[in-house]
Design a protein around this motif. Sequence first.
Motif, short mmCIF file in Angstrom:
data_model
loop_
_atom_site.label_atom_id
_atom_site.label_comp_id
_atom_site.label_asym_id
_atom_site.label_seq_id
_atom_site.Cartn_x
_atom_site.Cartn_y
_atom_site.Cartn_z
N UNK A 84 -0.91 -4.78 -6.44
CA UNK A 84 -0.07 -4.47 -5.29
C UNK A 84 -0.32 -5.48 -4.17
N UNK A 85 -1.60 -5.74 -3.88
CA UNK A 85 -1.94 -6.69 -2.83
C UNK A 85 -1.44 -8.09 -3.17
N UNK A 121 -8.43 -3.99 13.69
CA UNK A 121 -7.99 -2.64 13.99
C UNK A 121 -7.49 -2.01 12.70
N UNK A 122 -8.09 -0.91 12.28
CA UNK A 122 -7.65 -0.25 11.05
C UNK A 122 -6.23 0.27 11.17
N UNK A 123 -5.41 -0.04 10.17
CA UNK A 123 -3.98 0.32 10.22
C UNK A 123 -3.64 1.22 9.05
N UNK A 124 -3.08 2.39 9.35
CA UNK A 124 -2.55 3.29 8.33
C UNK A 124 -1.05 3.41 8.56
N UNK A 125 -0.26 3.00 7.58
CA UNK A 125 1.20 2.93 7.76
C UNK A 125 1.81 4.29 8.08
N UNK A 126 1.23 5.34 7.50
CA UNK A 126 1.81 6.68 7.66
C UNK A 126 1.42 7.31 8.99
N UNK A 127 0.66 6.61 9.80
CA UNK A 127 0.21 7.14 11.09
C UNK A 127 0.52 6.11 12.18
N UNK A 128 1.82 6.00 12.52
CA UNK A 128 2.27 5.03 13.53
C UNK A 128 1.85 3.61 13.16
N UNK A 129 2.18 3.25 11.92
CA UNK A 129 1.77 1.93 11.43
C UNK A 129 2.32 0.78 12.24
N UNK A 154 -1.07 2.17 2.94
CA UNK A 154 -0.14 1.14 3.40
C UNK A 154 0.71 0.69 2.21
N UNK A 155 1.94 1.19 2.07
CA UNK A 155 2.76 0.84 0.91
C UNK A 155 3.11 -0.64 0.86
N UNK A 156 3.60 -1.11 -0.29
CA UNK A 156 3.82 -2.55 -0.49
C UNK A 156 4.67 -3.23 0.58
N UNK A 157 5.76 -2.60 1.01
CA UNK A 157 6.61 -3.26 2.01
C UNK A 157 5.87 -3.44 3.34
N UNK A 158 5.02 -2.48 3.68
CA UNK A 158 4.24 -2.61 4.91
C UNK A 158 3.17 -3.68 4.76
N UNK A 159 2.54 -3.76 3.57
CA UNK A 159 1.55 -4.82 3.32
C UNK A 159 2.20 -6.20 3.44
N UNK A 160 3.44 -6.31 2.99
CA UNK A 160 4.15 -7.58 3.13
C UNK A 160 4.34 -7.94 4.61
N UNK A 161 4.66 -6.92 5.42
CA UNK A 161 4.84 -7.13 6.85
C UNK A 161 3.52 -7.57 7.51
N UNK A 162 2.42 -6.91 7.13
CA UNK A 162 1.11 -7.26 7.68
C UNK A 162 0.72 -8.68 7.28
N UNK A 163 0.96 -9.01 6.01
CA UNK A 163 0.62 -10.35 5.52
C UNK A 163 1.39 -11.43 6.25
N UNK A 164 2.68 -11.19 6.47
CA UNK A 164 3.50 -12.17 7.20
C UNK A 164 2.97 -12.36 8.62
N UNK A 165 2.54 -11.26 9.24
CA UNK A 165 2.01 -11.35 10.60
C UNK A 165 0.68 -12.11 10.62
#
Length: 434
Positions: free
Chosen positions: A237-238, A151-159, A193-204
Amino acid sequence: MKKKVIKNGYILTMVDDQLAAGDHYFIGDILIDGNKITQVVHATHNYSNEEYEVIDATGMVVLPGFINCHTHAAMTLLRGYADDLPLMEWLEKKIWPLEDKLMPDYVHWGTKLAILEMIKGGTTCFADMYFMMDQVAEAVQQTGMRACLSRGIIAFNNGDKSLKESVDFTHKWHQSAEGRITAMLGPHAPYTCPPDFLEEVTAEAKNLGIGIHIHLAETLSEVKQLKEQYGKTAFEIAYDAGLFSGVKVIAAHCVYATDSDMELILKGNVGVAHNPESNMKLASGIAPVTKMLKAGITVGLGTDGAASNNNLDMIQEMRSAALLQKVHTLDPTVIPSYTALAMATKNGAKVLGLEKEIGTIQAGMKADIIILNLKEPHLQPIHDINAHLVYSASAADVDTVIIDGKVVMMNREVFTMDEERVIFEVNDIVKKLL
């Protein structure tokens, strides 16, 4: 269910160490039991029709199914809608506004149209990043296709909501459809998807034990934006967000990967999904594929969505990948035909993390196999089958497609879909959209 045998075809196994260099194919038989290849025979024999379903491949080439490493399947609905525009204008002014009008049923039929096109072109597995993924998964399940779905995720749109939907989707669909569906997480890109959100996605992703599908370094404007905002490249960043550690990553495009970026790609065992035709059409640039391959990076091929290509033809993608690197490097020896075929098959399997299941023809692998007719005028005489497949063949030459041991197309008749209905439904949807 009867065992199957594909008999008397030119077999292209894509297993390098089985054959001497330059002798990549032979005439023989392939035995299939259930969803797996049981034997590859370097000769042809007679088989009992009572025990085997015999598929005669005389005068045809048999090879692993093509693997489309990056697409947005339901964007078939937007094919030809907004052509000849720069990427960001294309996205922001045309594509995203129309996508806001999409309904679940629309995505389902758009995905079926994509799968129909892919099967008829010899693609047996695809990696999709889109939304309303339950409808995409249902289409995959119903049509017998194999897919890696995110599922494509954009943090700025209800990430956060999108990430939760992705987790729920994983619990529902991962390894479903008889194991043909693999779930992944799909953060769109570092600029959305800014760095802090990428960290959250990676952890998940690590928690779920699944991979990540992401766009990286597709355009110069993206490179400039990230440099100004973070002082880093998309890959840096990634990497700093943990994406390249303990997670299988499909990195789409990678047009502007630097030498230091390539070191990070290698370090993280990241698979690159090269999309030459989309990159050309949107004037995004030319990915340094020749340099990547020399560095030992695994590069597969993708079509991107049908709105930016405008088809899902992997044979055409192979040809473009080879020719583009030749003219870019001014060297006709780079990306020879066998390398292009590897990018479309076994490399693609490795990019998706499925190299132990698909991508080659050998005993124990799942039977994702395609058969192409070599009897057409544009494929005669047969000097080099590899070269014919990359430089001369077309999607219309695909005769038979087997996925997970099941024949989904033979003599160009698709058995898992009503082709006329798919086309009717899609055209009816487009009338509603516009």
